[in-house]
Design a protein around this motif. Sequence first.
Motif, PDB file in Angstrom:
ATOM      1  N   LYS A  19      -7.825   7.496  -8.611  1.00 39.16           N
ATOM      2  CA  LYS A  19      -8.195   7.290  -7.204  1.00 39.16           C
ATOM      3  C   LYS A  19      -8.926   8.505  -6.664  1.00 39.16           C
ATOM      4  O   LYS A  19      -9.812   8.398  -5.825  1.00 39.16           O
ATOM      5  CB  LYS A  19      -6.947   6.944  -6.379  1.00 39.16           C
ATOM      6  N   ASN A  56     -11.880  -4.041  -4.296  1.00 34.42           N
ATOM      7  CA  ASN A  56     -10.989  -3.936  -5.466  1.00 34.42           C
ATOM      8  C   ASN A  56     -10.256  -5.251  -5.684  1.00 34.42           C
ATOM      9  O   ASN A  56      -9.694  -5.836  -4.762  1.00 34.42           O
ATOM     10  CB  ASN A  56     -10.001  -2.746  -5.406  1.00 34.42           C
ATOM     11  N   LYS A  89     -17.231  -9.788   4.318  1.00 33.01           N
ATOM     12  CA  LYS A  89     -16.624  -8.752   5.189  1.00 33.01           C
ATOM     13  C   LYS A  89     -17.657  -7.685   5.542  1.00 33.01           C
ATOM     14  O   LYS A  89     -17.695  -7.192   6.664  1.00 33.01           O
ATOM     15  CB  LYS A  89     -15.420  -8.104   4.492  1.00 33.01           C
ATOM     16  N   LYS A 148     -12.121   3.010   6.036  1.00 28.88           N
ATOM     17  CA  LYS A 148     -10.882   2.290   6.343  1.00 28.88           C
ATOM     18  C   LYS A 148     -10.250   1.750   5.058  1.00 28.88           C
ATOM     19  O   LYS A 148     -10.492   0.623   4.636  1.00 28.88           O
ATOM     20  CB  LYS A 148     -11.154   1.164   7.343  1.00 28.88           C
ATOM     21  N   ALA A 149      -9.406   2.589   4.452  1.00 28.09           N
ATOM     22  CA  ALA A 149      -8.723   2.182   3.211  1.00 28.09           C
ATOM     23  C   ALA A 149      -7.351   1.578   3.513  1.00 28.09           C
ATOM     24  O   ALA A 149      -6.665   1.122   2.588  1.00 28.09           O
ATOM     25  CB  ALA A 149      -8.577   3.377   2.291  1.00 28.09           C
ATOM     26  N   ALA A 150      -6.935   1.592   4.766  1.00 26.67           N
ATOM     27  CA  ALA A 150      -5.594   1.077   5.102  1.00 26.67           C
ATOM     28  C   ALA A 150      -5.514  -0.425   4.869  1.00 26.67           C
ATOM     29  O   ALA A 150      -6.500  -1.147   5.004  1.00 26.67           O
ATOM     30  CB  ALA A 150      -5.274   1.385   6.560  1.00 26.67           C
ATOM     31  N   LEU A 208     -11.431  -2.909  12.008  1.00 28.36           N
ATOM     32  CA  LEU A 208     -12.720  -2.593  11.384  1.00 28.36           C
ATOM     33  C   LEU A 208     -13.854  -3.383  12.035  1.00 28.36           C
ATOM     34  O   LEU A 208     -14.952  -2.853  12.254  1.00 28.36           O
ATOM     35  CB  LEU A 208     -12.639  -2.894   9.878  1.00 28.36           C
ATOM     36  N   PRO A 212      -5.298  -7.433  15.965  1.00 27.30           N
ATOM     37  CA  PRO A 212      -6.720  -7.082  16.136  1.00 27.30           C
ATOM     38  C   PRO A 212      -7.328  -6.713  14.794  1.00 27.30           C
ATOM     39  O   PRO A 212      -6.644  -6.143  13.944  1.00 27.30           O
ATOM     40  CB  PRO A 212      -6.665  -5.851  17.061  1.00 27.30           C
ATOM     41  N   PHE A 243     -12.827  -1.430   3.020  1.00 26.96           N
ATOM     42  CA  PHE A 243     -12.305  -1.821   1.716  1.00 26.96           C
ATOM     43  C   PHE A 243     -12.063  -3.325   1.745  1.00 26.96           C
ATOM     44  O   PHE A 243     -11.830  -3.903   2.810  1.00 26.96           O
ATOM     45  CB  PHE A 243     -10.976  -1.111   1.426  1.00 26.96           C
ATOM     46  N   SER A 277       0.829  -1.217   0.000  1.00 28.05           N
ATOM     47  CA  SER A 277       0.000   0.000   0.000  1.00 28.05           C
ATOM     48  C   SER A 277       0.858   1.260   0.000  1.00 28.05           C
ATOM     49  O   SER A 277       1.789   1.405   0.790  1.00 28.05           O
ATOM     50  CB  SER A 277      -0.918   0.001   1.225  1.00 28.05           C
ATOM     51  N   SER A 278       0.495   2.196  -0.892  1.00 25.54           N
ATOM     52  CA  SER A 278       1.225   3.467  -1.000  1.00 25.54           C
ATOM     53  C   SER A 278       0.519   4.586  -0.247  1.00 25.54           C
ATOM     54  O   SER A 278       1.053   5.682  -0.101  1.00 25.54           O
ATOM     55  CB  SER A 278       1.296   3.876  -2.477  1.00 25.54           C
ATOM     56  N   GLY A 279      -0.728   4.337   0.162  1.00 23.82           N
ATOM     57  CA  GLY A 279      -1.529   5.375   0.813  1.00 23.82           C
ATOM     58  C   GLY A 279      -2.315   6.225  -0.180  1.00 23.82           C
ATOM     59  O   GLY A 279      -3.126   7.057   0.218  1.00 23.82           O
ATOM     60  N   GLN A 333      -0.666   1.144  -5.248  1.00 18.11           N
ATOM     61  CA  GLN A 333       0.387   2.018  -5.786  1.00 18.11           C
ATOM     62  C   GLN A 333       0.050   2.943  -6.951  1.00 18.11           C
ATOM     63  O   GLN A 333       0.478   4.088  -6.936  1.00 18.11           O
ATOM     64  CB  GLN A 333       1.647   1.207  -6.107  1.00 18.11           C
ATOM     65  N   GLN A 368      -4.848   5.716  -2.295  1.00 21.62           N
ATOM     66  CA  GLN A 368      -6.315   5.689  -2.289  1.00 21.62           C
ATOM     67  C   GLN A 368      -6.869   6.389  -1.040  1.00 21.62           C
ATOM     68  O   GLN A 368      -7.745   7.245  -1.125  1.00 21.62           O
ATOM     69  CB  GLN A 368      -6.812   4.230  -2.358  1.00 21.62           C
TER      70      GLN A 368
HETATM   71  O1  PMT Z   1      -2.647   2.524  -0.776  1.00 23.99           O
HETATM   72  P1  PMT Z   1      -2.745   2.249  -2.269  1.00 23.99           P
HETATM   73  O2  PMT Z   1      -1.422   1.865  -2.865  1.00 23.99           O
HETATM   74  O3  PMT Z   1      -3.430   3.361  -2.995  1.00 23.99           O
HETATM   75  O4  PMT Z   1      -3.669   0.952  -2.453  1.00 23.99           O
HETATM   76  C1  PMT Z   1      -5.012   0.995  -2.123  1.00 23.99           C
HETATM   77  C2  PMT Z   1      -5.478  -0.291  -1.421  1.00 23.99           C
HETATM   78  C3  PMT Z   1      -5.388  -1.471  -2.380  1.00 23.99           C
HETATM   79  C4  PMT Z   1      -4.622  -0.561  -0.166  1.00 23.99           C
HETATM   80  C5  PMT Z   1      -6.975  -0.028  -0.965  1.00 23.99           C
HETATM   81  O5  PMT Z   1      -7.733   0.226  -2.102  1.00 23.99           O
HETATM   82  C6  PMT Z   1      -7.541  -1.253  -0.218  1.00 23.99           C
HETATM   83  O6  PMT Z   1      -8.061  -2.181  -0.794  1.00 23.99           O
HETATM   84  N1  PMT Z   1      -7.438  -1.242   1.145  1.00 23.99           N
HETATM   85  C7  PMT Z   1      -7.803  -2.351   2.013  1.00 23.99           C
HETATM   86  C8  PMT Z   1      -6.740  -3.397   1.972  1.00 23.99           C
HETATM   87  C9  PMT Z   1      -7.009  -4.538   2.928  1.00 23.99           C
HETATM   88  O7  PMT Z   1      -6.308  -4.675   3.871  1.00 23.99           O
HETATM   89  O8  PMT Z   1      -8.073  -5.231   2.672  1.00 23.99           O
HETATM   90  P2  PMT Z   1      -8.569  -6.477   3.603  1.00 23.99           P
HETATM   91  O9  PMT Z   1      -9.540  -7.184   2.737  1.00 23.99           O
HETATM   92  O10 PMT Z   1      -7.396  -7.230   4.122  1.00 23.99           O
HETATM   93  O11 PMT Z   1      -9.295  -5.795   4.832  1.00 23.99           O
HETATM   94  C10 PMT Z   1     -10.686  -5.513   4.836  1.00 23.99           C
HETATM   95  C11 PMT Z   1     -10.967  -4.265   5.637  1.00 23.99           C
HETATM   96  O12 PMT Z   1     -10.683  -4.505   7.027  1.00 23.99           O
HETATM   97  C12 PMT Z   1     -10.138  -3.062   5.240  1.00 23.99           C
HETATM   98  O13 PMT Z   1     -10.990  -1.914   5.315  1.00 23.99           O
HETATM   99  C13 PMT Z   1      -9.037  -2.987   6.300  1.00 23.99           C
HETATM  100  O14 PMT Z   1      -8.635  -1.637   6.542  1.00 23.99           O
HETATM  101  C14 PMT Z   1      -9.731  -3.589   7.512  1.00 23.99           C
HETATM  102  N2  PMT Z   1      -8.844  -4.350   8.405  1.00 23.99           N
HETATM  103  C15 PMT Z   1      -8.195  -5.457   7.954  1.00 23.99           C
HETATM  104  C16 PMT Z   1      -7.426  -6.205   8.812  1.00 23.99           C
HETATM  105  C17 PMT Z   1      -7.284  -5.791  10.156  1.00 23.99           C
HETATM  106  N3  PMT Z   1      -6.539  -6.464  10.997  1.00 23.99           N
HETATM  107  N4  PMT Z   1      -7.926  -4.670  10.568  1.00 23.99           N
HETATM  108  C18 PMT Z   1      -8.689  -3.954   9.719  1.00 23.99           C
HETATM  109  O15 PMT Z   1      -9.274  -2.927  10.123  1.00 23.99           O
END
Ligand code: PMT
Length: 399
Positions: free
Chosen positions: A383, A350, A338, A273-275, A308, A305, A324, A211-213, A360, A215
């Motif tokens: 984005k 995505n 989710k 939560k885009a992280a 989200l 933990p 996300f 992740s580049s941050g 990225q 989005q």
């Molecule tokens: O940052 P960029 O380079 O622009 O890329 C963007 C992105 C691909 C990172 C972004 O678009 C994206 O998809 N972010 C979510 C990535 C992710 O971790 O997805 P996940 O399917 O693993 O998690 C689902 C959701 O739960 C997410 O909202 C995540 O923030 C949250 N989560 C996940 C795990 C955890 N332990 N705690 C969380 O809160």
Amino acid sequence: MLKDKKVILGVTGGIAAYKAVEIASRLKKSGAVVRVVMTEEAKKFVTELTFQEITGQPVTCNMWAEVQHFNVAHISLAQWADLVLIAPATANILAKADVGIADDFLSTMLLATKAPVVYAPAMNTNMFRHPATQAHIASLKARGAKMIEPASGLLACGAVGAGRLPEPADVMAEIEKIFSVMRSLAGKKVLVTAGGTIEPLDPIRFIANHSSGRQGYAIAAEAVSRGAEVVLISGQATVEPPAGLSKFVKTTTAHQMRAAVLADFADADIVIKAAAVADYRPKNVAENKIKKTDRDLVIELERNPDILKELGELKRPDQILIGFAAETQNLLQYAQSKLEKKNLDFIVANDVSRQGAGFQGDTNIIKIISRDGSTEDLPLMTKRELSSVIMDRAESKLK
Ligand code: PMT
């Protein structure tokens, strides 16, 4: 709606410059204070005097003429504006604004302003369709500039196609829309997470992700542009935080991100939560560098933990919670699960294995899946553009 709004109307040298006179007049009639900035080329099509009479304000054309009105004029004017409208915007000004050339008053002021900038491109259709012009437009849009699409039809040069400055009434409608969006989240708090967490293994190595941050930072910038109080909590990122944030918290691990998010969650109206948060972390973090041996190394991981999910349990009915899902297979199925497990209002899915989507780059391809079962399929977009769609959907849930 435009009463007392401070608008800079930048007029560049194209045949459509005559329409800028009516745009200036309409802006003034709707209550805006209008300062016109003309390029030297624009003066070949319309006169300064016309704009001066219509707006009741001095017109600025070059870097040095206005020192009696403004101290370091291009900076003062740039800071004064609530909005900058460039109409007509020639291919030349779009190119200069994109690459940051500052060789006259208007282009210098564009570099100095923090106000939203709206371009109304108008030119020959081949010039408009040229990949160079399209690349400049895409790049300006990715940085948050707004574009008013040119109208199609018979152009002054005899060609037929896209490139006409829309009618002044249509330009005004766009400007009013932009001003209404600029205030649409006033008084609301938006909490955004972005970037990737880092889980240390020893003082040298760590587990991270791509992740580049981009989005999440684009979403934060969009929320700022709508007048919200924006808190951005970031993991590792390769981009600069946007201007205008109320708070920026840099975190490293998922645990740190959780603490920062929980500290700002209770009074947030919208949480996005885009992280990319690591689901696991090394169970033991070595105090010193792990030395290699002849044997394989097994690293034991323990669960992090799920931030989200925790927010989904704490969430009040008046809060909007958006997650996300980054997937490489079964996108809809995993995202749907989710959405339900984490009690979200909607999820942005995505498929990060697709070209132009995910980590990225400046673009993404997303599906927005709502609790009512509806799925919105969006094409490849920047984005920043997708952030605008995401914020529109979040706002409509808030209402
Ligand atoms: O940052 P960029 O380079 O622009 O890329 C963007 C992105 C691909 C990172 C972004 O678009 C994206 O998809 N972010 C979510 C990535 C992710 O971790 O997805 P996940 O399917 O693993 O998690 C689902 C959701 O739960 C997410 O909202 C995540 O923030 C949250 N989560 C996940 C795990 C955890 N332990 N705690 C969380 O809160």
